[in-house]
Design a protein around this motif. Structure first.
Motif, PDB file in Angstrom:
ATOM      1  N   UNK A  23      -5.080   9.355  -7.110  1.00  0.00           N
ATOM      2  CA  UNK A  23      -4.560   7.993  -7.225  1.00  0.00           C
ATOM      3  C   UNK A  23      -3.963   7.547  -5.894  1.00  0.00           C
ATOM      4  N   UNK A  24      -3.590   8.492  -5.040  1.00  0.00           N
ATOM      5  CA  UNK A  24      -3.036   8.151  -3.733  1.00  0.00           C
ATOM      6  C   UNK A  24      -4.087   7.579  -2.792  1.00  0.00           C
ATOM      7  N   UNK A  25      -5.353   7.670  -3.146  1.00  0.00           N
ATOM      8  CA  UNK A  25      -6.410   7.058  -2.338  1.00  0.00           C
ATOM      9  C   UNK A  25      -6.400   5.540  -2.487  1.00  0.00           C
ATOM     10  N   UNK A  26      -5.757   5.061  -3.537  1.00  0.00           N
ATOM     11  CA  UNK A  26      -5.760   3.635  -3.822  1.00  0.00           C
ATOM     12  C   UNK A  26      -4.839   2.875  -2.867  1.00  0.00           C
ATOM     13  N   UNK A  27      -5.294   1.693  -2.510  1.00  0.00           N
ATOM     14  CA  UNK A  27      -4.431   0.736  -1.837  1.00  0.00           C
ATOM     15  C   UNK A  27      -3.984  -0.259  -2.906  1.00  0.00           C
ATOM     16  N   UNK A  28      -3.156  -1.199  -2.538  1.00  0.00           N
ATOM     17  CA  UNK A  28      -2.697  -2.194  -3.501  1.00  0.00           C
ATOM     18  C   UNK A  28      -3.877  -3.004  -4.051  1.00  0.00           C
ATOM     19  N   UNK A  88     -13.908   9.945  -0.128  1.00  0.00           N
ATOM     20  CA  UNK A  88     -13.156  10.965   0.586  1.00  0.00           C
ATOM     21  C   UNK A  88     -11.901  10.308   1.123  1.00  0.00           C
ATOM     22  N   UNK A  89     -10.826  10.978   0.996  1.00  0.00           N
ATOM     23  CA  UNK A  89      -9.598  10.395   1.498  1.00  0.00           C
ATOM     24  C   UNK A  89      -8.600  11.477   1.818  1.00  0.00           C
ATOM     25  N   UNK A  90      -7.649  11.084   2.559  1.00  0.00           N
ATOM     26  CA  UNK A  90      -6.601  12.013   2.938  1.00  0.00           C
ATOM     27  C   UNK A  90      -5.527  11.987   1.867  1.00  0.00           C
ATOM     28  N   UNK A 137     -13.369   0.842  -8.619  1.00  0.00           N
ATOM     29  CA  UNK A 137     -12.230   1.734  -8.868  1.00  0.00           C
ATOM     30  C   UNK A 137     -12.671   3.167  -9.102  1.00  0.00           C
ATOM     31  N   UNK A 138     -13.733   3.341  -9.865  1.00  0.00           N
ATOM     32  CA  UNK A 138     -14.230   4.697 -10.126  1.00  0.00           C
ATOM     33  C   UNK A 138     -14.728   5.363  -8.848  1.00  0.00           C
ATOM     34  N   UNK A 139     -15.383   4.603  -7.983  1.00  0.00           N
ATOM     35  CA  UNK A 139     -15.838   5.163  -6.713  1.00  0.00           C
ATOM     36  C   UNK A 139     -14.645   5.662  -5.891  1.00  0.00           C
ATOM     37  N   UNK A 145       0.831  -1.203   0.000  1.00  0.00           N
ATOM     38  CA  UNK A 145       0.000   0.000   0.000  1.00  0.00           C
ATOM     39  C   UNK A 145       0.866   1.252   0.000  1.00  0.00           C
ATOM     40  N   UNK A 146       1.952   1.229   0.775  1.00  0.00           N
ATOM     41  CA  UNK A 146       2.869   2.380   0.834  1.00  0.00           C
ATOM     42  C   UNK A 146       3.525   2.608  -0.529  1.00  0.00           C
ATOM     43  N   UNK A 147       3.871   1.535  -1.204  1.00  0.00           N
ATOM     44  CA  UNK A 147       4.495   1.657  -2.524  1.00  0.00           C
ATOM     45  C   UNK A 147       3.523   2.221  -3.550  1.00  0.00           C
ATOM     46  N   UNK A 148       2.254   1.876  -3.443  1.00  0.00           N
ATOM     47  CA  UNK A 148       1.241   2.391  -4.368  1.00  0.00           C
ATOM     48  C   UNK A 148       1.161   3.904  -4.262  1.00  0.00           C
TER      49      UNK A 148
END
Length: 145
Positions: free
Chosen positions: A81-86, A66-68, A58-60, A7-10
């Motif tokens: 894109x930083x809202x994404x996890x692996x 909402x994300x940090x 993915x679109x949601x 997740x950190x790498x993503x």
């Protein structure tokens, strides 16, 4: 390697990296379909709903969740894109793969590319996202004043 590390790498990826990795996966999937034509035996009754399901998730996350995000990291699309996890990133890739299976059903000429070109395109398009995900060092965190 634990999921938190992935997740950190993503978080190091930007939108261009994600799109390059999806394009690379496209050419890898075409090569796999050429090697194993039975993959095309998966019917549209499966590929269309699965493509829709993974795409909606993915679109949601990309557009509505909402994300940090760190406002200092660049453009708004890169921050999203930083809202994404692996696992979110894998969902986006699965949507892309199922969409590709649908596209190949509609336009079978996509399978006419030679395998060496598919391999070259995969390597060229996947090089930058691979570097960013696996090799590039993370920027040091700024200390709070």
């Amino acid at each position: 390697m634990c999921m938190a590390d992935l997740d950190r790498r993503v978080k190091k990826l930007n939108l261009l990296d994600e799109k390059l990795s999806q394009a690379a996966v496209t050419f890898l999937c075409i090569a796999l379909i050429k090697a194993f034509p039975s993959i095309l035996g998966v019917g549209l009754e499966w590929t269309i709903p699965l493509c829709a399901l993974f795409a909606v998730i993915s679109l949601y996350i990309y557009w509505a969740k909402e994300g940090r995000v760190n406002p200092e990291t660049g453009r708004q699309y890169d921050r999203r894109i930083q809202r994404f996890t692996f696992s979110d990133l894998m969902n986006a890739h699965f949507a892309f793969i199922f969409g590709l299976l649908i596209l190949i059903r509609i336009i079978p000429q996509a399978l006419l590319l030679r395998t060496r070109w598919l391999a070259l395109l995969f390597v060229c398009l996947g090089a930058k996202p691979f570097y960013v995900f696996w090799i590039k060092k993370e920027a040091p965190q700024k200390a709070d004043a």
